[in-house]
Structure formats: C-alpha cells, structure tokens
Design a protein around this motif. Sequence first.
Motif, short mmCIF file in Angstrom:
data_model
loop_
_atom_site.label_atom_id
_atom_site.label_comp_id
_atom_site.label_asym_id
_atom_site.label_seq_id
_atom_site.Cartn_x
_atom_site.Cartn_y
_atom_site.Cartn_z
N GLY A 95 0.78 -1.23 0.00
CA GLY A 95 0.00 0.00 0.00
C GLY A 95 0.81 1.28 0.00
N ILE B 60 -2.49 1.80 -10.47
CA ILE B 60 -2.65 2.67 -9.30
C ILE B 60 -3.15 4.04 -9.74
N TYR B 61 -2.56 4.58 -10.80
CA TYR B 61 -2.99 5.89 -11.29
C TYR B 61 -4.43 5.84 -11.80
N ASP C 248 -6.80 3.79 -10.89
CA ASP C 248 -7.69 3.64 -9.73
C ASP C 248 -7.88 4.96 -8.98
N ALA C 249 -6.91 5.85 -9.07
CA ALA C 249 -6.99 7.15 -8.39
C ALA C 249 -7.70 8.20 -9.25
N ARG D 209 0.00 3.55 -3.18
CA ARG D 209 -1.34 4.16 -3.10
C ARG D 209 -1.39 5.24 -2.02
#
Length: 155
Positions: free
Chosen positions: A90, A127-128, A130-131, A93
């Motif tokens: 994590g 990750i990007y 999802d953000a 994130r």
Amino acid sequence: MTHTILIEQVALPDPMVLKVIETHVAQMQSQSPEESCHVMPADTLFREGATVYSAKINGQVLGVGAFKPIEGKHGELKSMHTLAAARGRGVGRAMLARLMADAKASGLDRLSLETGSDDHFASARKIYEDAGFTYCRPFAGYKEDPFSVFMTCRL
C-alpha cells in the motif's frame, strides 16, 4: 501484520531518501532508452521546485514521490517509486493519495504524469487509473513516444 505508512514531506534530501531516488533513477534508466527516460535525479527535483515526500514503515524509507508545478494550476507527478521489497503493502497508493491531496491544497487543480508503456509499468498505471487518472496527450514539452504514456487527473 498491520503496518502504518508514514508519508512525510522532505525539506532537504536525507541519505535514506537519496538512496531510494537513486534506486528509482537506475531502474528507470535500465528500462527505457535514454531519449525516452524522463526521470529526475534528486538534485534536479529539488532545484526545479518539486515537493518531495518519503514513505516510511517502522522508520525505514520504502518509497518516494514528488510533484512540481508546471504552469498555472497544473502540476506534474514525479519520481513515484516503491522499493521492490515493499511492493504490495500500500505504499504507492498511500503516497499517491498524499501527493494528490497536498497538490490540491497548494492550489493546483490538475496533476499530470509520464510513465512507461511496457509491462514493467503496468502496476503503476493501475494505481494511477484507480486514483482517477485518465490517459491524455503529451504535456509540458513531452513528445509522443512509444515508450511513454501520459495521464492526467483533475483534483
């Protein structure tokens, strides 16, 4: 096992942060052709006015991240890196969430980034995505490049 990830702004480069940035630079240089490698060493990050952060678990620096203003209220995400031994915990994130929050608090309303297009960068792109980052055209002087993808997000 639970762990607390501590994200802190780094005013001056400390040796542990420098080591992670150096690891990031070496990895990026090994995975991209020179003309397609846009990674910044620590001295350049600080010289260009980037706000740099470290991610620590139990006092050990396991990741870094930064953002810098580009133009107006537009900023660029730079040097997101989590050490291989800490991936999946994590760190990335948590770092991204802090960078986005602090960029917004600093007055920026958009962050963009350049990352690699090959499989080495798939987890970072996820990750990007999802953000809330979406794919975009090159920005801030970048050029179309088969080794790069560009993403942006409204804050």
